[in-house]
Design a protein around this motif. Sequence first.
Motif, PDB file in Angstrom:
ATOM      1  N   ALA A  25       9.024  67.345   9.141  1.00  0.00           N
ATOM      2  CA  ALA A  25      10.559  67.447   9.529  1.00  0.00           C
ATOM      3  C   ALA A  25      10.657  68.408  10.894  1.00  0.00           C
ATOM      4  O   ALA A  25      11.589  67.979  11.530  1.00  0.00           O
ATOM      5  N   HIS A  26       9.788  69.192  10.960  1.00  0.00           N
ATOM      6  CA  HIS A  26       9.854  69.966  12.268  1.00  0.00           C
ATOM      7  C   HIS A  26       9.458  69.090  13.728  1.00  0.00           C
ATOM      8  O   HIS A  26       9.744  69.695  14.618  1.00  0.00           O
ATOM      9  N   LEU A  27       8.997  68.172  13.375  1.00  0.00           N
ATOM     10  CA  LEU A  27       8.324  67.257  14.421  1.00  0.00           C
ATOM     11  C   LEU A  27       9.501  66.395  14.923  1.00  0.00           C
ATOM     12  O   LEU A  27      10.298  66.130  14.275  1.00  0.00           O
ATOM     13  N   GLU A  28       9.297  66.197  16.305  1.00  0.00           N
ATOM     14  CA  GLU A  28      10.313  64.784  16.940  1.00  0.00           C
ATOM     15  C   GLU A  28       9.447  63.605  16.723  1.00  0.00           C
ATOM     16  O   GLU A  28       8.827  63.272  17.849  1.00  0.00           O
ATOM     17  N   VAL A  29       9.794  62.956  15.499  1.00  0.00           N
ATOM     18  CA  VAL A  29       9.178  61.674  15.358  1.00  0.00           C
ATOM     19  C   VAL A  29      10.303  60.620  15.235  1.00  0.00           C
ATOM     20  O   VAL A  29      11.243  60.706  14.520  1.00  0.00           O
TER      21      VAL A  29
END
Length: 143
Positions: free
Chosen positions: A90-94
């Motif tokens: 969730a901390h990534l910009e996917v």
Amino acid sequence: MEVSQENSPAFGLGDASFRAAGGYEGVRRLVDTFYGIMSSKPDYRTIWSWHPSSNTLSRDKLTRFLCGWMGGPRLYHEKYGSISIPRVHAHLEVSTRERDQWLNCMREALDQQNYPESFKKYLMEQLFIPADLVRRVCETTDQ
């Protein structure tokens, strides 16, 4: 050697997928191929940048996770505990772009394995589900 679909259990039932992948060693080869491709191709630069320079831990976690996900031993849980794939990413910009990078890289890695084509197709269809869930959670988290 390709496994006949007629003589093998349906993928996704019991440990059929784990066995079709070659057990732990087969899954490990897939993961090593996956990380090798990701680290060497500019197309995957974004998702590669999310991994520590020494990605031994990432390889171990993905190998162990996939073993259990494919119906084999729950090695990830034994070593690292429970996991929520969307939550840990969730901390990534996917976005769709990064999701597709991951899936395309996995497709390339699968193409280098001696798996039956029907198994490769099945895995890609199944891997899309958590990959897209990660994308949806990350896009919701960004807003």
